[in-house]
Design an enzyme around this catalytic site. Structure first.
Site, mmCIF file in Angstrom:
data_model
loop_
_atom_site.group_PDB
_atom_site.id
_atom_site.type_symbol
_atom_site.label_atom_id
_atom_site.label_comp_id
_atom_site.label_asym_id
_atom_site.label_seq_id
_atom_site.Cartn_x
_atom_site.Cartn_y
_atom_site.Cartn_z
ATOM 1 N N LEU A 38 45.141 63.061 37.870
ATOM 2 C CA LEU A 38 45.651 62.052 36.936
ATOM 3 C C LEU A 38 45.894 60.728 37.668
ATOM 4 O O LEU A 38 45.858 60.663 38.891
ATOM 5 C CB LEU A 38 46.953 62.561 36.310
ATOM 6 C CG LEU A 38 46.831 63.879 35.529
ATOM 7 C CD1 LEU A 38 48.208 64.401 35.115
ATOM 8 C CD2 LEU A 38 45.957 63.704 34.290
ATOM 9 N N GLU A 199 31.975 33.246 48.504
ATOM 10 C CA GLU A 199 32.585 32.945 47.202
ATOM 11 C C GLU A 199 31.762 31.899 46.455
ATOM 12 O O GLU A 199 31.380 30.881 47.024
ATOM 13 C CB GLU A 199 34.032 32.478 47.396
ATOM 14 C CG GLU A 199 34.704 31.845 46.190
ATOM 15 C CD GLU A 199 34.749 32.722 44.940
ATOM 16 O OE1 GLU A 199 35.127 33.901 45.043
ATOM 17 O OE2 GLU A 199 34.385 32.214 43.853
ATOM 18 N N ALA A 266 32.861 42.496 45.127
ATOM 19 C CA ALA A 266 34.167 42.362 44.450
ATOM 20 C C ALA A 266 34.117 41.139 43.556
ATOM 21 O O ALA A 266 34.843 40.174 43.743
ATOM 22 C CB ALA A 266 35.278 42.254 45.477
ATOM 23 N N ARG A 269 35.718 43.027 37.327
ATOM 24 C CA ARG A 269 35.593 44.330 36.670
ATOM 25 C C ARG A 269 35.313 44.121 35.193
ATOM 26 O O ARG A 269 35.570 43.048 34.652
ATOM 27 C CB ARG A 269 36.891 45.146 36.865
ATOM 28 C CG ARG A 269 37.170 45.504 38.304
ATOM 29 C CD ARG A 269 38.476 46.283 38.464
ATOM 30 N NE ARG A 269 38.445 47.565 37.787
ATOM 31 C CZ ARG A 269 37.971 48.690 38.326
ATOM 32 N NH1 ARG A 269 37.503 48.677 39.562
ATOM 33 N NH2 ARG A 269 37.974 49.818 37.651
ATOM 34 N N HIS A 441 72.829 36.395 51.935
ATOM 35 C CA HIS A 441 72.285 35.808 53.150
ATOM 36 C C HIS A 441 72.350 36.839 54.265
ATOM 37 O O HIS A 441 73.387 37.497 54.414
ATOM 38 C CB HIS A 441 73.103 34.569 53.538
ATOM 39 C CG HIS A 441 72.677 33.982 54.841
ATOM 40 N ND1 HIS A 441 71.520 33.242 54.970
ATOM 41 C CD2 HIS A 441 73.222 34.058 56.089
ATOM 42 C CE1 HIS A 441 71.393 32.851 56.228
ATOM 43 N NE2 HIS A 441 72.404 33.341 56.930
HETATM 44 P P1 NAI Z 1 38.294 38.611 40.554
HETATM 45 O O1 NAI Z 1 37.907 38.173 39.212
HETATM 46 O O2 NAI Z 1 39.715 38.559 40.995
HETATM 47 O O3 NAI Z 1 37.446 37.789 41.657
HETATM 48 C C1 NAI Z 1 36.032 37.786 41.677
HETATM 49 C C2 NAI Z 1 35.560 36.640 42.532
HETATM 50 O O4 NAI Z 1 34.141 36.756 42.711
HETATM 51 C C3 NAI Z 1 35.790 35.277 41.894
HETATM 52 O O5 NAI Z 1 36.418 34.439 42.834
HETATM 53 C C4 NAI Z 1 34.376 34.804 41.533
HETATM 54 O O6 NAI Z 1 34.252 33.402 41.562
HETATM 55 C C5 NAI Z 1 33.538 35.468 42.612
HETATM 56 N N1 NAI Z 1 32.116 35.649 42.294
HETATM 57 C C6 NAI Z 1 31.582 36.050 41.109
HETATM 58 N N2 NAI Z 1 30.236 36.124 41.211
HETATM 59 C C7 NAI Z 1 29.893 35.779 42.483
HETATM 60 C C8 NAI Z 1 28.648 35.667 43.209
HETATM 61 N N3 NAI Z 1 27.479 35.936 42.640
HETATM 62 N N4 NAI Z 1 28.676 35.287 44.509
HETATM 63 C C9 NAI Z 1 29.872 35.014 45.109
HETATM 64 N N5 NAI Z 1 31.071 35.109 44.467
HETATM 65 C C10 NAI Z 1 31.095 35.493 43.178
HETATM 66 O O7 NAI Z 1 37.711 40.100 40.672
HETATM 67 P P2 NAI Z 1 38.036 41.315 41.642
HETATM 68 O O8 NAI Z 1 38.654 40.840 42.908
HETATM 69 O O9 NAI Z 1 36.789 42.100 41.707
HETATM 70 O O10 NAI Z 1 39.141 42.120 40.851
HETATM 71 C C11 NAI Z 1 38.816 42.703 39.581
HETATM 72 C C12 NAI Z 1 40.046 42.900 38.732
HETATM 73 O O11 NAI Z 1 40.906 43.853 39.266
HETATM 74 C C13 NAI Z 1 40.802 41.602 38.552
HETATM 75 O O12 NAI Z 1 41.040 41.418 37.181
HETATM 76 C C14 NAI Z 1 42.079 41.836 39.285
HETATM 77 O O13 NAI Z 1 43.178 41.225 38.636
HETATM 78 C C15 NAI Z 1 42.222 43.360 39.291
HETATM 79 N N6 NAI Z 1 42.886 43.778 40.520
HETATM 80 C C16 NAI Z 1 44.191 43.451 40.702
HETATM 81 C C17 NAI Z 1 44.835 43.768 41.877
HETATM 82 C C18 NAI Z 1 46.239 43.347 42.057
HETATM 83 O O14 NAI Z 1 46.911 43.048 41.091
HETATM 84 N N7 NAI Z 1 46.750 43.276 43.294
HETATM 85 C C19 NAI Z 1 44.165 44.469 42.967
HETATM 86 C C20 NAI Z 1 42.796 44.735 42.669
HETATM 87 C C21 NAI Z 1 42.204 44.410 41.493
#
Ligand code: NAI
Length: 462
Positions: A38, A199, A266, A269, A441
């Site tokens: 789960l 990026e 990355a 999603r 503090h």
């Molecule tokens: P993200 O949307 O945060 O970042 C993806 C990045 O890839 C962007 O900066 C985008 O400009 C870049 N990109 C897209 N196409 C590209 C290309 N062809 N070449 C180079 N760069 C490119 O997506 P990420 O990091 O995969 O995360 C997915 C989801 O999972 C997000 O919605 C995130 O909020 C969530 N997540 C949250 C976490 C947390 O809250 N700590 C941890 C892991 C994931």
């Protein structure tokens, strides 16, 4: 055939929390989950295992960079990757078993297998058909694919494969400087890999406060991460052990190739609802493949609800959890509510990055007058003692009413500090309310108070 008040599809943070609240509200509840354990993506291949690796690699970083300064002498620890993986797996196991315990405690049935919805009021799992007055879809999300990039989860990996690489790569390319890319890129950089982040945009972590973006990138560079900005990845070519990544720089269209032992994709999603049969049911979707829901999380098909990553909004475990609890209340005839204006976001690197509410950009777009209170961790005694004085707290407040509109933190424990601002915002507090609250503090949280003071009379320590 068993009859239920509620069947939840998916046991991630959205689904399992929803199921527990349903059971607590007296509803006969089952959860359909096809994984062997789960907890969904978050507990099995997301938030929790990545935090274990972030924790372990941070300890190594501390040993390598700060121990000697504190008079802790001796050889830095070496990395036993197999043991680190075992530690991570143990953390996953402890957490997923914990959910199993909670299911038993709350008398929730786990229907093992992948579910589909042949008709409203029915859920099929394997050959078995179950009836439920309400169905709540919490099927989550999966990594988006990138044209020209074939994921094998060994050399070219998503976040799932990146959590259990066969060995620590010498060279790693991360495609995308978002949350996943920077968290896992940090892990491998600290463990000794040469990590290059490619990026598409000119800034990292799109949507975040620009000052935070700049500071964050500067700190990550100082730690050793390399960045290729404004570059679109065209393709990857992988063998069993290596890969080539081809990218084009947007400014001059020039093409470049970079070698790596591992490539992490990355780039976001996407919602996951494959095999549920939503099209046949006529469930309304957005053009981005998200399930459309109303204010009660009900779809256009009565009795079918959806929450979490498979719906609109940020793909965050805690957003899904809140929707899960609220949807449960709705199904039980109560009034569930989620305040979408106060959902924090956290990046668990070192330093951590956290935000809540409006950014300067969104306030400008709305034409709202605001003031900024900023305080550098350099002025915080605790942060200085702990080698954690890089970063700042920035609070945005309404220029006239002083009401807190948002906060952006980069620094130690930012992911925890943000919550005092969240609570303040939930209560409609002014920056002065925060500033007049006694803070112990020496704590990092004094930096939050100082930022609140900076919205008015001014901070003390800067
Ligand atoms: P993200 O949307 O945060 O970042 C993806 C990045 O890839 C962007 O900066 C985008 O400009 C870049 N990109 C897209 N196409 C590209 C290309 N062809 N070449 C180079 N760069 C490119 O997506 P990420 O990091 O995969 O995360 C997915 C989801 O999972 C997000 O919605 C995130 O909020 C969530 N997540 C949250 C976490 C947390 O809250 N700590 C941890 C892991 C994931």
């Amino acid at each position: 055939m068993a009859n239920y008040d509620v069947i939840v599809i998916g046991a991630g943070p959205g689904g399992y929390v929803c199921a527990i609240r349903c059971a607590q509200l007296g509803l006969k509840t089952a959860v359909v989950e096809g994984r062997d354990s789960l907890g969904g993506t978050c507990l099995n291949v997301g938030c929790i295992p990545s935090k274990a690796l972030l924790h372990a690699s941070h300890q190594l970083h501390e040993a390598e960079h700060n121990f000697a300064k504190m008079g802790l002498k001796g050889k830095s620890p070496s990395v036993d990757w197999k043991q680190m993986q075992a530690y991570k797996d143990e953390v996953i196991d402890g957490n997923t078993k914990g959910i199993e315990f909670l299911f038993k405690k709350n008398k929730i049935d786990w229907l093992k297998g992948w579910g589909s919805i042949p008709a409203a009021g029915q859920v099929k799992v394997g050959d078995e058909l179950h009836e439920a007055k309400n169905i709540i879809i919490a099927s989550g999300s999966e990594p988006s694919s990138l044209p020209g990039v074939e994921v094998d989860e060994k050399v070219v990996v998503t976040s799932t494969g990146a959590l259990s690489l066969g060995k620590i790569p010498k060279k790693m390319v991360v495609i995308g400087a978002g949350v996943i890319g920077l968290e896992l890129g940090s892990v491998y950089q600290r463990l000794g890999a040469e990590v290059t982040v490619i990026e598409f945009l000119d800034v990292i972590t799109p949507g975040m406060d620009p000052e935070v973006q700049k500071t964050f990138q500067r700190i990550l560079k100082k730690q050793g991460l390399k960045f290729v900005m404004g570059a679109a990845v065209q393709k990857t070519e992988a063998t069993k052990t290596k890969a080539k990544v081809t990218y084009k720089l947007r400014k001059d269209d020039s093409e470049h190739v970079i070698d790596a032992d591992a490539v992490l994709v990355a780039t976001g999603r996407k919602p996951f609802s494959d095999g549920l049969g939503l099209e046949a049911l006529g469930v309304e979707m957005t053009p981005r493949g998200q399930i459309k829901v109303g204010h009660d999380w009900q779809t256009n098909v009565p009795g079918i609800y959806a929450i979490g990553d498979v719906t609109e909004g940020p793909m965050l475990a805690h957003k899904a959890e809140d929707e899960g609890m609220a949807a449960a209340e709705q199904v039980a005839g109560k009034h569930g509510h989620v305040n979408y204006g106060v959902i924090p976001g956290v990046i668990y690197t070192w330093p951590e990055v956290a935000n809540v509410g409006e950014t300067e950009e969104t306030l400008k777009e709305q034409g709202r007058a605001y003031k900024i209170g900023k305080f550098m961790f350099m002025g915080n005694g605790r942060a200085k003692a702990n080698f954690a004085a890089d970063g700042f707290v920035k609070i945005l407040a309404d220029k006239d009413t002083d009401r807190i509109l948002g906060a952006h933190i980069i620094g130690p424990a930012a992911g925890d500090l943000i919550h005092e601002v969240c609570v303040a915002m939930e209560f409609g507090a002014s920056a002065e309310d925060l500033a007049l609250t006694c803070h112990a503090h020496p704590t990092y949280s004094e930096a939050v108070r100082e930022a609140a003071l900076a919205c008015g009379a001014g901070p003390i320590h800067s």
